[in-house]
Design a protein around this motif. Structure first.
Motif, PDB file in Angstrom:
ATOM      1  N   TYR A   1       0.840  -1.207   0.000  1.00 26.03           N
ATOM      2  CA  TYR A   1       0.000   0.000   0.000  1.00 26.03           C
ATOM      3  C   TYR A   1       0.870   1.251   0.000  1.00 26.03           C
ATOM      4  O   TYR A   1       0.665   2.176  -0.803  1.00 26.03           O
ATOM      5  N   ARG A   2       1.854   1.316   0.910  1.00 24.45           N
ATOM      6  CA  ARG A   2       2.701   2.504   1.018  1.00 24.45           C
ATOM      7  C   ARG A   2       3.457   2.764  -0.284  1.00 24.45           C
ATOM      8  O   ARG A   2       3.441   3.877  -0.827  1.00 24.45           O
ATOM      9  N   ASP A   3       4.113   1.736  -0.811  1.00 27.11           N
ATOM     10  CA  ASP A   3       4.922   1.932  -2.011  1.00 27.11           C
ATOM     11  C   ASP A   3       4.059   2.259  -3.225  1.00 27.11           C
ATOM     12  O   ASP A   3       4.460   3.060  -4.086  1.00 27.11           O
ATOM     13  N   TYR A   4       2.865   1.650  -3.299  1.00 26.46           N
ATOM     14  CA  TYR A   4       2.011   1.957  -4.450  1.00 26.46           C
ATOM     15  C   TYR A   4       1.490   3.386  -4.376  1.00 26.46           C
ATOM     16  O   TYR A   4       1.478   4.106  -5.384  1.00 26.46           O
ATOM     17  N   LEU A   5       1.063   3.821  -3.187  1.00 26.16           N
ATOM     18  CA  LEU A   5       0.531   5.184  -3.072  1.00 26.16           C
ATOM     19  C   LEU A   5       1.599   6.214  -3.427  1.00 26.16           C
ATOM     20  O   LEU A   5       1.319   7.183  -4.149  1.00 26.16           O
ATOM     21  N   LEU A   6       2.810   6.023  -2.948  1.00 24.01           N
ATOM     22  CA  LEU A   6       3.887   6.959  -3.275  1.00 24.01           C
ATOM     23  C   LEU A   6       4.239   6.903  -4.758  1.00 24.01           C
ATOM     24  O   LEU A   6       4.518   7.936  -5.378  1.00 24.01           O
ATOM     25  N   THR A   7       4.209   5.716  -5.341  1.00 26.91           N
ATOM     26  CA  THR A   7       4.473   5.581  -6.780  1.00 26.91           C
ATOM     27  C   THR A   7       3.411   6.304  -7.590  1.00 26.91           C
ATOM     28  O   THR A   7       3.723   7.077  -8.510  1.00 26.91           O
ATOM     29  N   LEU A   8       2.150   6.057  -7.260  1.00 30.92           N
ATOM     30  CA  LEU A   8       1.062   6.717  -7.990  1.00 30.92           C
ATOM     31  C   LEU A   8       1.133   8.221  -7.838  1.00 30.92           C
ATOM     32  O   LEU A   8       0.921   8.967  -8.801  1.00 30.92           O
ATOM     33  N   ASP A   9       1.429   8.694  -6.626  1.00 32.67           N
ATOM     34  CA  ASP A   9       1.486  10.133  -6.388  1.00 32.67           C
ATOM     35  C   ASP A   9       2.593  10.785  -7.206  1.00 32.67           C
ATOM     36  O   ASP A   9       2.452  11.926  -7.654  1.00 32.67           O
TER      37      ASP A   9
END
Length: 273
Positions: free
Chosen positions: A213-221
Protein backbone atom coordinates in the motif's frame (compact mmCIF):
# COMPACT_ATOMS: atom_id res chain seq x y z
CA UNK A 1 14.08 18.46 -8.24
CA UNK A 2 13.08 16.23 -5.32
CA UNK A 3 9.64 14.74 -5.27
CA UNK A 4 7.08 16.56 -3.17
CA UNK A 5 4.40 14.32 -1.69
CA UNK A 6 2.10 16.92 -0.15
CA UNK A 7 -0.75 15.88 2.16
CA UNK A 8 -3.36 17.17 -0.30
CA UNK A 9 -1.75 15.36 -3.24
CA UNK A 10 -1.53 12.11 -1.27
CA UNK A 11 -5.22 12.34 -0.30
CA UNK A 12 -6.17 12.77 -3.97
CA UNK A 13 -3.96 9.80 -4.89
CA UNK A 14 -5.49 7.70 -2.10
CA UNK A 15 -9.04 8.40 -3.29
CA UNK A 16 -7.99 7.80 -6.89
CA UNK A 17 -6.46 4.44 -6.06
CA UNK A 18 -8.72 3.09 -3.31
CA UNK A 19 -11.52 5.54 -2.54
CA UNK A 20 -14.04 4.84 -5.30
CA UNK A 21 -16.12 1.82 -4.23
CA UNK A 22 -19.03 0.95 -6.52
CA UNK A 23 -21.56 1.56 -3.75
CA UNK A 24 -20.13 5.08 -3.10
CA UNK A 25 -19.55 4.37 0.59
CA UNK A 26 -17.62 7.28 2.14
CA UNK A 27 -14.18 6.65 3.56
CA UNK A 28 -14.25 6.95 7.36
CA UNK A 29 -12.22 9.81 8.80
CA UNK A 30 -10.40 7.41 11.11
CA UNK A 31 -9.37 5.23 8.15
CA UNK A 32 -8.18 8.26 6.19
CA UNK A 33 -6.00 9.38 9.10
CA UNK A 34 -4.57 5.91 9.64
CA UNK A 35 -3.88 5.32 5.94
CA UNK A 36 -2.14 8.68 5.51
CA UNK A 37 -0.05 8.08 8.62
CA UNK A 38 1.57 5.16 6.79
CA UNK A 39 3.10 7.64 4.31
CA UNK A 40 4.10 10.13 6.99
CA UNK A 41 1.15 12.53 7.10
CA UNK A 42 -0.02 13.47 10.61
CA UNK A 43 -3.67 13.86 11.61
CA UNK A 44 -3.72 17.72 11.71
CA UNK A 45 -2.31 17.84 8.16
CA UNK A 46 -4.96 15.38 6.97
CA UNK A 47 -7.78 17.45 8.49
CA UNK A 48 -6.39 20.71 7.08
CA UNK A 49 -5.99 19.26 3.59
CA UNK A 50 -9.44 17.66 3.67
CA UNK A 51 -10.92 21.05 4.58
CA UNK A 52 -9.31 22.62 1.53
CA UNK A 53 -10.56 19.83 -0.71
CA UNK A 54 -14.06 20.31 0.73
CA UNK A 55 -13.92 24.04 -0.02
CA UNK A 56 -12.98 23.21 -3.60
CA UNK A 57 -16.04 20.96 -3.85
CA UNK A 58 -14.07 17.76 -4.32
CA UNK A 59 -14.89 16.03 -1.02
CA UNK A 60 -18.26 15.88 0.74
CA UNK A 61 -18.94 15.16 4.42
CA UNK A 62 -20.97 11.98 4.67
CA UNK A 63 -21.80 9.33 7.28
CA UNK A 64 -20.73 5.73 6.78
CA UNK A 65 -23.42 2.99 7.05
CA UNK A 66 -22.55 2.54 10.75
CA UNK A 67 -22.85 6.27 11.44
CA UNK A 68 -19.16 7.23 11.53
CA UNK A 69 -17.96 10.51 10.03
CA UNK A 70 -16.48 10.15 6.59
CA UNK A 71 -15.77 11.82 3.27
CA UNK A 72 -17.05 10.91 -0.18
CA UNK A 73 -16.04 12.17 -3.59
CA UNK A 74 -18.23 14.76 -5.26
CA UNK A 75 -19.48 14.15 -8.79
CA UNK A 76 -16.94 16.68 -10.08
CA UNK A 77 -14.13 14.85 -8.30
CA UNK A 78 -15.24 11.52 -9.73
CA UNK A 79 -15.25 13.04 -13.22
CA UNK A 80 -11.74 14.42 -12.74
CA UNK A 81 -10.46 11.07 -11.48
CA UNK A 82 -12.09 9.19 -14.36
CA UNK A 83 -10.44 11.56 -16.83
CA UNK A 84 -7.18 10.98 -14.98
CA UNK A 85 -7.55 7.20 -15.24
CA UNK A 86 -7.43 7.42 -19.01
CA UNK A 87 -4.07 9.19 -18.78
CA UNK A 88 -2.49 7.50 -15.78
CA UNK A 89 -3.20 3.90 -16.78
CA UNK A 90 -3.15 4.28 -20.57
CA UNK A 91 -1.08 1.70 -22.41
CA UNK A 92 -1.99 2.58 -26.00
CA UNK A 93 0.88 3.22 -28.39
CA UNK A 94 0.89 6.76 -29.85
CA UNK A 95 0.87 6.99 -33.62
CA UNK A 96 1.42 9.72 -36.19
CA UNK A 97 -1.96 8.68 -37.59
CA UNK A 98 -3.57 10.22 -34.48
CA UNK A 99 -2.98 13.63 -36.04
CA UNK A 100 -3.06 16.81 -34.01
CA UNK A 101 -5.64 18.94 -32.27
CA UNK A 102 -5.19 22.72 -32.26
CA UNK A 103 -6.74 24.96 -29.62
CA UNK A 104 -7.05 28.58 -30.68
CA UNK A 105 -8.39 31.00 -28.12
CA UNK A 106 -9.24 34.67 -27.81
CA UNK A 107 -10.08 36.26 -24.45
CA UNK A 108 -11.26 39.87 -24.03
CA UNK A 109 -8.78 42.11 -22.22
CA UNK A 110 -11.21 42.70 -19.35
CA UNK A 111 -11.17 38.95 -18.71
CA UNK A 112 -7.43 38.44 -19.02
CA UNK A 113 -7.40 36.32 -15.83
CA UNK A 114 -9.23 33.71 -17.90
CA UNK A 115 -6.49 33.91 -20.52
CA UNK A 116 -3.99 32.91 -17.85
CA UNK A 117 -6.29 30.12 -16.66
CA UNK A 118 -6.66 28.81 -20.22
CA UNK A 119 -2.91 28.78 -20.81
CA UNK A 120 -2.31 27.08 -17.49
CA UNK A 121 -4.99 24.45 -18.07
CA UNK A 122 -3.89 23.65 -21.63
CA UNK A 123 -0.31 23.30 -20.44
CA UNK A 124 -1.40 20.95 -17.66
CA UNK A 125 -3.33 18.87 -20.19
CA UNK A 126 -0.15 18.32 -22.21
CA UNK A 127 -0.50 20.97 -24.91
CA UNK A 128 2.55 22.62 -26.45
CA UNK A 129 2.72 26.11 -27.92
CA UNK A 130 2.75 26.22 -31.72
CA UNK A 131 2.38 30.02 -31.92
CA UNK A 132 0.99 32.81 -29.71
CA UNK A 133 -2.59 31.84 -28.91
CA UNK A 134 -2.26 28.52 -30.79
CA UNK A 135 -1.77 25.38 -28.71
CA UNK A 136 -1.19 21.89 -30.07
CA UNK A 137 -1.51 18.32 -28.75
CA UNK A 138 -1.89 14.79 -30.12
CA UNK A 139 -5.41 14.33 -31.51
CA UNK A 140 -6.39 11.72 -28.91
CA UNK A 141 -6.42 14.43 -26.20
CA UNK A 142 -9.33 16.32 -27.76
CA UNK A 143 -12.25 14.80 -25.81
CA UNK A 144 -10.58 15.13 -22.43
CA UNK A 145 -9.58 18.72 -23.18
CA UNK A 146 -13.08 19.61 -24.31
CA UNK A 147 -14.55 18.13 -21.11
CA UNK A 148 -12.03 19.95 -18.90
CA UNK A 149 -12.68 23.34 -20.49
CA UNK A 150 -16.44 22.87 -20.27
CA UNK A 151 -16.14 22.08 -16.54
CA UNK A 152 -14.15 25.28 -16.05
CA UNK A 153 -16.58 27.43 -18.04
CA UNK A 154 -13.88 28.28 -20.60
CA UNK A 155 -15.23 26.57 -23.71
CA UNK A 156 -16.73 29.73 -25.21
CA UNK A 157 -13.26 31.23 -25.66
CA UNK A 158 -11.75 28.32 -27.59
CA UNK A 159 -12.02 26.86 -31.10
CA UNK A 160 -10.64 23.40 -31.82
CA UNK A 161 -9.25 22.14 -35.13
CA UNK A 162 -7.91 18.74 -36.22
CA UNK A 163 -5.15 18.35 -38.77
CA UNK A 164 -1.77 17.07 -39.91
CA UNK A 165 1.56 18.83 -39.81
CA UNK A 166 2.59 19.49 -43.40
CA UNK A 167 5.86 21.40 -43.00
CA UNK A 168 8.00 23.25 -43.86
CA UNK A 169 10.02 22.14 -40.81
CA UNK A 170 10.31 18.41 -40.17
CA UNK A 171 7.74 17.38 -37.58
CA UNK A 172 10.40 16.10 -35.16
CA UNK A 173 12.10 19.51 -35.26
CA UNK A 174 8.79 21.31 -34.79
CA UNK A 175 7.90 19.12 -31.81
CA UNK A 176 11.16 20.18 -30.13
CA UNK A 177 9.93 23.79 -30.39
CA UNK A 178 6.38 23.08 -29.26
CA UNK A 179 7.41 21.22 -26.09
CA UNK A 180 10.36 21.48 -23.70
CA UNK A 181 11.49 17.91 -24.27
CA UNK A 182 14.60 18.08 -22.02
CA UNK A 183 12.44 19.21 -19.09
CA UNK A 184 9.96 16.37 -19.69
CA UNK A 185 12.81 13.87 -19.97
CA UNK A 186 14.14 15.03 -16.59
CA UNK A 187 10.75 14.30 -15.00
CA UNK A 188 10.89 10.75 -16.33
CA UNK A 189 14.47 10.34 -15.12
CA UNK A 190 13.48 11.56 -11.63
CA UNK A 191 10.63 9.04 -11.55
CA UNK A 192 12.95 6.25 -12.62
CA UNK A 193 15.57 7.21 -10.03
CA UNK A 194 12.96 7.08 -7.28
CA UNK A 195 10.92 4.04 -8.32
CA UNK A 196 13.01 1.69 -10.45
CA UNK A 197 14.85 0.60 -7.25
CA UNK A 198 11.45 0.01 -5.59
CA UNK A 199 10.47 -2.33 -8.41
CA UNK A 200 13.79 -4.17 -8.18
CA UNK A 201 13.36 -4.59 -4.42
CA UNK A 202 9.85 -6.01 -4.77
CA UNK A 203 10.97 -8.45 -7.43
CA UNK A 204 13.79 -9.62 -5.18
CA UNK A 205 11.86 -9.81 -1.90
CA UNK A 206 8.10 -9.06 -1.69
CA UNK A 207 6.94 -7.15 1.39
CA UNK A 208 3.73 -7.01 3.42
CA UNK A 209 0.32 -5.66 2.40
CA UNK A 210 1.12 -2.45 4.29
CA UNK A 211 4.41 -2.16 2.40
CA UNK A 212 2.54 -2.67 -0.88
CA UNK A 213 0.00 0.00 0.00
CA UNK A 214 2.70 2.50 1.02
CA UNK A 215 4.92 1.93 -2.01
CA UNK A 216 2.01 1.96 -4.45
CA UNK A 217 0.53 5.18 -3.07
CA UNK A 218 3.89 6.96 -3.27
CA UNK A 219 4.47 5.58 -6.78
CA UNK A 220 1.06 6.72 -7.99
CA UNK A 221 1.49 10.13 -6.39
CA UNK A 222 4.76 10.57 -8.27
CA UNK A 223 3.54 9.12 -11.56
CA UNK A 224 0.14 10.74 -11.99
CA UNK A 225 1.63 14.13 -12.91
CA UNK A 226 3.80 12.71 -15.67
CA UNK A 227 1.12 11.72 -18.22
CA UNK A 228 -0.01 15.36 -18.12
CA UNK A 229 3.44 16.93 -18.44
CA UNK A 230 4.28 14.48 -21.23
CA UNK A 231 1.87 14.40 -24.21
CA UNK A 232 3.25 10.91 -25.08
CA UNK A 233 4.37 11.56 -28.63
CA UNK A 234 5.08 8.91 -31.28
CA UNK A 235 8.60 7.48 -30.82
CA UNK A 236 9.77 8.63 -34.25
CA UNK A 237 9.37 12.25 -33.06
CA UNK A 238 11.45 11.77 -29.91
CA UNK A 239 15.19 11.40 -29.17
CA UNK A 240 16.49 7.84 -29.42
CA UNK A 241 17.28 7.70 -25.68
CA UNK A 242 13.85 8.98 -24.59
CA UNK A 243 13.15 7.69 -21.02
CA UNK A 244 9.36 7.93 -21.19
CA UNK A 245 8.72 4.37 -22.33
CA UNK A 246 10.87 2.93 -19.55
CA UNK A 247 9.21 4.99 -16.84
CA UNK A 248 5.76 3.93 -18.11
CA UNK A 249 6.88 0.29 -17.97
CA UNK A 250 8.13 0.73 -14.38
CA UNK A 251 4.83 2.27 -13.29
CA UNK A 252 2.82 -0.47 -15.02
CA UNK A 253 4.92 -3.19 -13.38
CA UNK A 254 4.55 -1.64 -9.91
CA UNK A 255 0.81 -1.26 -10.45
CA UNK A 256 0.53 -4.94 -11.37
CA UNK A 257 2.61 -6.01 -8.36
CA UNK A 258 1.26 -3.71 -5.67
CA UNK A 259 -2.22 -2.36 -6.30
CA UNK A 260 -4.27 -5.39 -5.27
CA UNK A 261 -2.15 -6.12 -2.20
CA UNK A 262 -2.49 -2.46 -1.25
CA UNK A 263 -6.26 -2.74 -1.62
CA UNK A 264 -6.21 -5.67 0.82
CA UNK A 265 -4.48 -3.46 3.36
CA UNK A 266 -7.00 -0.64 2.87
CA UNK A 267 -9.90 -3.07 3.35
CA UNK A 268 -8.25 -4.43 6.50
CA UNK A 269 -7.86 -0.94 7.95
CA UNK A 270 -11.50 -0.05 7.26
CA UNK A 271 -12.70 -3.37 8.71
CA UNK A 272 -10.59 -2.90 11.82
CA UNK A 273 -12.19 0.41 12.80
Amino acid sequence: MAEQHTPRSLIVSLYGAYGRPAEETPMPVAALIRLLAVVGVDAPSVRSSVSRLKRRGLLLSRRTPDGAAGYALSDDARGLLEDGDRRIYARTEPSLDDGWVLAVFSVPEQERHKRHLLRSRLGRLGFGTAAPGVWIAPGRLYEETRNALERLGLSSYVDFFRGDHLGYTATAEAVARWWDLPAIARLHEEFLAGHEPVLAAWRERPGTEEDAYRDYLLTLDSWRRLPYADPVLPPELLPADWPGRRSAEVFAALHALLWERGAEYVRAVEKDL
